[in-house]
Design a protein around this motif. Structure first.
Motif, PDB file in Angstrom:
ATOM      1  N   GLU A   1       0.741  -1.123  -0.043  1.00 29.45           N
ATOM      2  CA  GLU A   1      -0.039   0.001   0.071  1.00 29.45           C
ATOM      3  C   GLU A   1       0.777   1.149   0.142  1.00 29.45           C
ATOM      4  O   GLU A   1       0.534   2.386  -0.439  1.00 29.45           O
ATOM      5  CB  GLU A   1      -0.914  -0.257   1.226  1.00 29.45           C
ATOM      6  CG  GLU A   1      -1.899  -1.096   1.190  1.00 29.45           C
ATOM      7  CD  GLU A   1      -2.839  -0.989  -0.023  1.00 29.45           C
ATOM      8  OE1 GLU A   1      -3.040   0.131  -0.507  1.00 29.45           O
ATOM      9  OE2 GLU A   1      -3.290  -2.157  -0.094  1.00 29.45           O
TER      10      GLU A   1
ATOM     11  N   ALA B   1       0.593   4.078  -2.491  1.00 34.88           N
ATOM     12  CA  ALA B   1       0.516   5.666  -2.205  1.00 34.88           C
ATOM     13  C   ALA B   1       1.731   6.721  -2.889  1.00 34.88           C
ATOM     14  O   ALA B   1       1.111   7.769  -2.911  1.00 34.88           O
ATOM     15  CB  ALA B   1       0.386   5.919  -0.615  1.00 34.88           C
TER      16      ALA B   1
ATOM     17  N   LEU C   1       0.692   8.152  -6.057  1.00 31.72           N
ATOM     18  CA  LEU C   1      -0.254   9.209  -6.156  1.00 31.72           C
ATOM     19  C   LEU C   1       0.543  10.437  -6.508  1.00 31.72           C
ATOM     20  O   LEU C   1       1.547  10.990  -5.872  1.00 31.72           O
ATOM     21  CB  LEU C   1      -1.039   9.292  -5.039  1.00 31.72           C
ATOM     22  CG  LEU C   1      -1.989   8.056  -4.787  1.00 31.72           C
ATOM     23  CD1 LEU C   1      -2.602   8.341  -3.477  1.00 31.72           C
ATOM     24  CD2 LEU C   1      -2.962   7.835  -6.055  1.00 31.72           C
TER      25      LEU C   1
ATOM     26  N   VAL D   1      -2.362  15.575  -1.610  1.00 27.17           N
ATOM     27  CA  VAL D   1      -2.135  14.213  -0.811  1.00 27.17           C
ATOM     28  C   VAL D   1      -0.847  14.221  -0.121  1.00 27.17           C
ATOM     29  O   VAL D   1       0.173  14.883  -0.989  1.00 27.17           O
ATOM     30  CB  VAL D   1      -1.945  13.234  -2.251  1.00 27.17           C
ATOM     31  CG1 VAL D   1      -1.431  11.861  -1.415  1.00 27.17           C
ATOM     32  CG2 VAL D   1      -3.385  12.871  -2.612  1.00 27.17           C
TER      33      VAL D   1
ATOM     34  N   LEU E   1      -8.754  12.390  -2.755  1.00 26.97           N
ATOM     35  CA  LEU E   1      -9.657  10.797  -2.695  1.00 26.97           C
ATOM     36  C   LEU E   1      -9.669  10.325  -4.199  1.00 26.97           C
ATOM     37  O   LEU E   1      -9.433   9.122  -4.412  1.00 26.97           O
ATOM     38  CB  LEU E   1     -10.861  10.795  -2.015  1.00 26.97           C
ATOM     39  CG  LEU E   1     -10.670  11.141  -0.341  1.00 26.97           C
ATOM     40  CD1 LEU E   1     -12.013  11.247   0.222  1.00 26.97           C
ATOM     41  CD2 LEU E   1      -9.778   9.997   0.163  1.00 26.97           C
TER      42      LEU E   1
ATOM     43  N   ALA F   1      -6.751   8.781  -5.756  1.00 35.68           N
ATOM     44  CA  ALA F   1      -6.515   7.585  -5.173  1.00 35.68           C
ATOM     45  C   ALA F   1      -7.277   6.546  -5.867  1.00 35.68           C
ATOM     46  O   ALA F   1      -6.969   5.499  -6.207  1.00 35.68           O
ATOM     47  CB  ALA F   1      -6.724   7.560  -3.598  1.00 35.68           C
ATOM     48  N   HIS F   2      -8.704   6.926  -5.948  1.00 36.80           N
ATOM     49  CA  HIS F   2      -9.663   5.861  -6.624  1.00 36.80           C
ATOM     50  C   HIS F   2      -9.236   5.609  -7.994  1.00 36.80           C
ATOM     51  O   HIS F   2      -9.572   4.554  -8.372  1.00 36.80           O
ATOM     52  CB  HIS F   2     -11.055   6.773  -6.399  1.00 36.80           C
ATOM     53  CG  HIS F   2     -11.632   6.798  -5.049  1.00 36.80           C
ATOM     54  ND1 HIS F   2     -12.713   7.522  -4.664  1.00 36.80           N
ATOM     55  CD2 HIS F   2     -11.223   6.502  -3.774  1.00 36.80           C
ATOM     56  CE1 HIS F   2     -12.817   7.163  -3.338  1.00 36.80           C
ATOM     57  NE2 HIS F   2     -11.899   6.608  -2.927  1.00 36.80           N
TER      58      HIS F   2
ATOM     59  N   LEU G   1      -6.901   2.623  -5.260  1.00 36.92           N
ATOM     60  CA  LEU G   1      -6.488   2.727  -4.108  1.00 36.92           C
ATOM     61  C   LEU G   1      -7.789   3.343  -3.064  1.00 36.92           C
ATOM     62  O   LEU G   1      -8.413   4.404  -3.423  1.00 36.92           O
ATOM     63  CB  LEU G   1      -5.321   3.633  -3.691  1.00 36.92           C
ATOM     64  CG  LEU G   1      -4.713   3.523  -2.534  1.00 36.92           C
ATOM     65  CD1 LEU G   1      -4.351   2.235  -1.904  1.00 36.92           C
ATOM     66  CD2 LEU G   1      -3.774   4.712  -2.163  1.00 36.92           C
TER      67      LEU G   1
ATOM     68  N   HIS H   1      -8.793   4.615   0.673  1.00 35.12           N
ATOM     69  CA  HIS H   1      -8.188   5.164   1.902  1.00 35.12           C
ATOM     70  C   HIS H   1      -8.672   4.527   3.108  1.00 35.12           C
ATOM     71  O   HIS H   1      -8.052   4.095   3.824  1.00 35.12           O
ATOM     72  CB  HIS H   1      -8.641   6.705   1.943  1.00 35.12           C
ATOM     73  CG  HIS H   1      -7.810   7.308   3.163  1.00 35.12           C
ATOM     74  ND1 HIS H   1      -7.929   7.120   4.418  1.00 35.12           N
ATOM     75  CD2 HIS H   1      -6.939   8.507   2.834  1.00 35.12           C
ATOM     76  CE1 HIS H   1      -7.112   7.812   5.025  1.00 35.12           C
ATOM     77  NE2 HIS H   1      -6.514   8.713   4.194  1.00 35.12           N
TER      78      HIS H   1
ATOM     79  N   PHE I   1      -2.829   7.650   3.144  1.00 34.83           N
ATOM     80  CA  PHE I   1      -3.595   6.651   2.060  1.00 34.83           C
ATOM     81  C   PHE I   1      -3.048   5.376   2.185  1.00 34.83           C
ATOM     82  O   PHE I   1      -1.589   4.997   2.418  1.00 34.83           O
ATOM     83  CB  PHE I   1      -3.050   7.267   0.632  1.00 34.83           C
ATOM     84  CG  PHE I   1      -3.865   8.064   0.535  1.00 34.83           C
ATOM     85  CD1 PHE I   1      -5.193   7.844  -0.360  1.00 34.83           C
ATOM     86  CD2 PHE I   1      -3.990   9.726   0.333  1.00 34.83           C
ATOM     87  CE1 PHE I   1      -6.311   8.716  -0.803  1.00 34.83           C
ATOM     88  CE2 PHE I   1      -4.834  10.463   0.107  1.00 34.83           C
ATOM     89  CZ  PHE I   1      -5.875  10.076  -0.429  1.00 34.83           C
ATOM     90  N   GLY I   2      -3.894   4.256   2.232  1.00 35.29           N
ATOM     91  CA  GLY I   2      -3.255   2.723   2.330  1.00 35.29           C
ATOM     92  C   GLY I   2      -3.088   2.274   3.505  1.00 35.29           C
ATOM     93  O   GLY I   2      -3.274   1.153   3.761  1.00 35.29           O
TER      94      GLY I   2
ATOM     95  N   ASP J   1     -15.299   5.277   1.329  1.00 34.90           N
ATOM     96  CA  ASP J   1     -14.708   6.549   1.239  1.00 34.90           C
ATOM     97  C   ASP J   1     -15.475   7.650   0.984  1.00 34.90           C
ATOM     98  O   ASP J   1     -15.587   8.647   1.870  1.00 34.90           O
ATOM     99  CB  ASP J   1     -13.462   6.741   0.292  1.00 34.90           C
ATOM    100  CG  ASP J   1     -12.113   5.951   0.698  1.00 34.90           C
ATOM    101  OD1 ASP J   1     -12.323   5.302   1.901  1.00 34.90           O
ATOM    102  OD2 ASP J   1     -11.309   5.767   0.041  1.00 34.90           O
TER     103      ASP J   1
END
Length: 636
Positions: free
Chosen positions: A66, A70, A73, A78, A129, A132-133, A137, A139, A160-161, A199
């Motif tokens: 993870e 992260a 990203l 972030v 977010l 990440a999506h 990934l 959160h 994150f992760g 999330d």
């Protein structure tokens, strides 16, 4: 900040590179330190896992995976991940050091934020977010404590992760979820599973807290709060803070829907809705609501100096200092005083003009020209503020107006109506239903593309066993192919989790082998002698019945040997080797009852295997010839 005197890591250099300078905080999963990267000569934050977690190999493996995700990203909102490593018993993560405070600190100082300001904070959070999506990934621990506000007002999302790795390790100690249970989506409570929509639920809960100062679900114990997440709907924020706009209520309600399919499908979708609601709010709405304190503006947005003051130059919660009056100010004030009587006369004239207007035409109003396409709640507010009564009719399908917006008004847009008259609003319930395309046998990506090309939005994806569809392929949709469905309603996709190994014990060995080969399996037959079992019958199988299998898998049948005479012409199971051979009808695709009748009329016995639908999807043997009176197996 907690003490660092007794912390053995302070002063130590990890991996010959990171010198630990002080401890920032300690949580249930890790301790965070300020450190100096000796190699690059910069200040960083280091999160060091607790020894108990570091001893869990599976957790460490997922933690590292993870951390890599992260680190990939790339988004200004972030908290950047620089490095990950292990030094002896210490597993650590090196991150960007953010000078500032958390959103929790801000909320504690302010109590709550105005609706416009809260949405301005949420936008960079959702952008982070959303990045990440898009990277796949989740959160899993969205909360104010994980949103950092830099000294210049920029919002950054951290951790994150890590929550994903923690969940994957199977740890469920109560102490590790107390701090986050207020933001858990119902599916996380029920099954521990989470996806991007979890999330979204947490973000919606956080927005509720920003504008009300309270979490929507509260209880004496974490278990009581978790129960409410599963069984109670998050109330509209305006029930706690009267005057909050209906569109904000609708946004929070949608984001915190108990069913994941009813929420925005990821943070990017929620960000679009937040931006739309923010754009529709009056610019002075925060000033009109009771509140004060320090405002925080996301990066890239210039601060409004008329309503903000710097948190670094004034105590939290204190009003801004009054402006200093200059000689020019005093001169203007004196000049203004000379015109007080003139101003009073002007006001009197306006009042008189208003009275004349009211007597002649003030009893009338007009239905807004732009009412078609407005959100029903917004249209109701505007009409009621204009002194009109509003009735909402049953929704109708409409191809030009989105679901939940006004499709028809009666009287129509621009019509003149008297004060107190009734205006009927008919909402749109989405576009006119159309046939759902058949995506059976397609991959998930192919199915999504076909549905989108037809105007539909793919919804929740689930899986179920299938004897006829390969694992990972679509077995059906809900609604089913060919049914009428509005494109504004999502279409669920059901994927095959693979075939289920049938129970073959006691069956004729040749028939069992043919059935398995018909399923695309690689069959190995072993023969053994067993008393008290029918010769030629199946006495063992591997894997066991009910086990999931896929095309090409190797399976083994163990068949009881039989004694035959004259080269197999007569065998002790009673079968003859020279039975009359007759054609086997092909009944694939026929209704089960019709297929059974056709086979019986042709001189065969019929056995029904596993049955999911009402039509034949498998047959053994299929076509060719077989002895009269022999068995044909079909599956539905």
């Amino acid at each position: 900040m907690d003490t660092t005197v007794a912390d053995p890591l302070v002063g130590r250099v990890l991996d010959g590179r990171y010198r630990i300078e002080s401890r920032i905080a300690r949580g249930g999963m890790a301790t965070v330190y300020v450190a100096r990267d000796i190699r690059l000569d910069r200040t960083v934050a280091i999160k060091v896992m607790h020894a108990g977690l570091a001893a869990d190999d599976e957790f460490v493996r997922r933690f590292i995976g993870e951390a890599k995700a992260a680190a990939a990203l790339s988004n200004p909102n972030v908290v950047a991940v620089y490095d990950q490593g292990t030094d002896g018993e210490h597993v650590y993560l090196v991150m960007e050091y953010v000078r500032g405070r958390t959103l929790r600190d801000l909320l504690t100082a302010r109590g709550r934020l105005g609706p416009r300001e809260a949405l301005e904070v949420m936008q960079p959070v959702l952008a982070a977010l959303g990045a990440a999506h898009r990277a796949g990934l989740v959160h899993r621990d969205v909360k104010p404590e994980n949103v950092l506000i830099t000294e210049d007002g920029q919002a950054k999302v951290a951790d994150f992760g890590l929550a994903r790795a923690e969940t994957a390790s199977g740890m469920t100690k109560t102490g590790m979820i107390i701090g986050t249970v207020g933001y858990l989506a119902p599916e996380q409570v029920l099954s521990g599973s989470a996806d991007v929509r979890s999330d979204v639920y947490a973000a919606g809960t956080m927005l509720f807290e920003l504008v009300t100062g309270e979490l929507p679900h509260q209880g004496d114990t974490p278990l009581a709060v978790a129960y409410k997440h599963v069984n109670e709907t998050v109330p509209p924020p305006s029930t706690l803070v009267p005057g909050l706009p209906h569109r904000l209520d609708a946004l929070v309600t949608r984001a915190t829907a108990r069913q994941p399919a009813d929420r925005p499908q990821d943070a990017n979708a929620m960000l679009a809705e937040v931006a739309e609601v923010h754009a529709g709010l009056p610019r002075d709405i925060d000033e009109r609501m009771p509140q004060g304190g320090t405002a925080v503006m996301p990066a890239g947005m210039p601060p409004d100096r008329t309503r903000m003051f710097d948190a670094r130059t004034a105590p939290t919660g204190a009003p801004p200092p009054p402006p200093r009056r200059t000689p020019a100010d005093r001169a203007i004030g004196a000049l203004t005083g000379r015109y007080v009587l003139i101003a009073i006369g002007a006001i009197a004239a306006v009042v008189l003009g208003w009275a004349v207007w009211y007597q002649t035409s003030g009893q009338y109003d007009r239905v807004p020209e732009q009412i078609i396409g407005m959100r029903v709640a917004d249209a109701r507010d505007q009409l009621e503020q204009g002194g009109l009564d509003v009735r909402v009719a049953e929704p109708v399908f409409n191809d030009r107006v989105r679901k939940g917006e006004v499709a028809i008004s009666d009287p129509g847009p621009g019509a003149r109506v008297t004060q107190g008259a009734t205006v009927t609003l008919t909402p749109s319930k989405g576009r006119t239903p159309r046939e759902v395309p058949d995506v059976t046998g397609k991959s998930e990506d192919e199915a999504r593309r076909i549905l989108q090309d037809k105007g539909f939005t793919p919804g929740e994806v689930s899986s179920a066993p299938s004897q006829s569809v390969a694992k990972g392929r679509v077995t059906r949709t809900s609604p089913a192919a060919g049914q009428k469905h509005s494109p504004d309603e999502r279409v669920r996709i059901v994927l095959s989790s693979g075939m289920s190994m049938p129970s073959l014990l006691g069956r004729n060995g040749q028939e069992a082998e043919n059935q398995l080969r018909g399923m695309g399996l690689d069959v190995k037959v072993e023969k053994r002698k067993r008393e008290n079992s029918a010769p030629g019958s199946v006495i063992g199988q591997d894997p066991d019945p009910g086990t999931g299998v896929s095309s090409g898998d190797k399976v083994t049948l163990v068949v009881n040997e039989r004694d035959c005479l004259f080269g197999g012409f007569f065998c002790n199971d009673g079968n003859r080797g020279d039975g009359e051979q007759i054609p086997v009808p092909n009944v694939m695709g026929q209704p089960i009852d019709q297929a059974r009748k056709a086979l019986r009329n042709s001189g065969f016995k019929v056995e029904i295997g596993s049955r999911v639908g009402n039509r034949v999807v498998g047959q053994n043997p299929i076509g060719g010839q077989a002895p009269r009176g022999s068995k044909v197996t079909i599956w539905g």
